[in-house]
Design a protein around this motif. Structure first.
Motif, PDB file in Angstrom:
ATOM      1  N   TYR A  39      -7.459  13.017   3.599  1.00 52.74           N
ATOM      2  CA  TYR A  39      -7.343  11.777   2.849  1.00 52.74           C
ATOM      3  C   TYR A  39      -5.977  11.159   3.138  1.00 52.74           C
ATOM      4  CZ  TYR A  39     -11.142  14.027   0.275  1.00 52.74           C
ATOM      5  OH  TYR A  39     -12.301  14.662  -0.064  1.00 52.74           O
ATOM      6  N   ALA A  59     -10.536   7.639   3.930  1.00 52.35           N
ATOM      7  CA  ALA A  59     -11.195   8.870   4.363  1.00 52.35           C
ATOM      8  C   ALA A  59     -12.378   8.532   5.250  1.00 52.35           C
ATOM      9  CB  ALA A  59     -11.661   9.683   3.155  1.00 52.35           C
ATOM     10  N   LYS A  64     -14.600   9.054  -1.398  1.00 54.95           N
ATOM     11  CA  LYS A  64     -13.165   8.794  -1.303  1.00 54.95           C
ATOM     12  C   LYS A  64     -12.527   9.031  -2.668  1.00 54.95           C
ATOM     13  CE  LYS A  64     -13.643   5.419   2.431  1.00 54.95           C
ATOM     14  NZ  LYS A  64     -15.026   5.831   2.744  1.00 54.95           N
TER      15      LYS A  64
END
Length: 242
Positions: A39, A59, A64
């Motif tokens: 991330y 991501a 996410k």
């Protein structure tokens, strides 16, 4: 008028070494990695300006997670920007981030640093660009491992000498819900070949206190030191400059 080459080179060198000012800005990138999960978040930071972000991380996966990233480029250390930051990575349970880190580090432009480690999560920071000169940024990589019974919880966080660093997180493994908080303050006292580290750690399991440690330890750079902490715990500490 043609400027002599030697004068032009000198002017460029002075500009590269100039202290960070309000006019300077950098692209700041942070990345949280856990195995194949990655991330990220990237933003422009101007010197002396607080920059707060709360939202979804970048991501490649469909899911996410929410992150919080508060940052301030506030001064320089030998021409290297210093970043004060707080980072949180949200977990499955509301209000219980899987990782939270807060510290102050010197960031050499173009050089990615490992800023924090909690469980399987590794957190990186990087300023894009090129440093005017290579060298030691003056950071310390601080390691702490709290062991209480069968629970062994290692963490790492980078910090400048004299700056407090905090790292915490939440995990639910083996039928246990664990929360760990660690605070580390390096360099309050000069120690030959190392530094003094002030530390505090607290562990809870399923909502109940499971262990704690607090005190000061004199560390030789790069060497591990283990200190008893209560009846059932011990904490191992290490500091490495970079």
């Amino acid at each position: 008028m043609k400027i002599p080459t030697i004068l032009l080179a000198a002017a460029l060198a002075l500009a590269a070494a100039a202290p960070l000012s309000a006019a300077n800005s950098y692209q700041l990138k942070m990345t949280a990695v856990n195995g194949k999960l990655s991330y990220a978040h990237s933003q422009k930071n101007e010197a002396g300006t607080q920059n707060d972000f709360a939202g979804k991380a970048e991501a490649k996966t469909e899911k996410k997670p929410d992150i919080v990233f508060k940052s301030l480029l506030k001064e320089t250390k030998g021409g290297v920007p210093v970043l004060n930051y707080t980072f949180e990575l949200a977990g499955e349970e509301a209000g219980l981030p899987v990782m939270r880190a807060a510290s102050e580090v010197a960031l050499v432009p173009g050089k990615k640093i490992l800023a924090a480690v909690y469980g399987p999560w590794r957190y990186y920071l990087e300023l894009e660009g090129r440093a005017p000169k290579p060298g030691d940024a003056g950071n310390y990589q601080l390691s702490a491992e709290l062991a209480c019974g069968q629970a062994v919880l290692p963490v790492r966080v980078a910090a400048l000498k004299g700056s407090r660093a905090e790292i915490s997180g939440f995990s639910a493994e083996g039928g246990k819900k664990r929360k760990l908080y660690v605070s580390l303050l390096p360099g309050l006292k000069e120690v030959k070949g190392g530094l003094e580290l002030q530390y505090s750690a607290a562990l809870t399991e399923d909502g109940a206190a499971a262990g704690a440690a607090e005190g000061k330890a004199e560390l030789l750079t790069g060497l591990l030191k283990t200190v008893p902490a209560g009846e059932n715990c011990k904490i191992s500490l290490k500091a490495v400059g970079f």
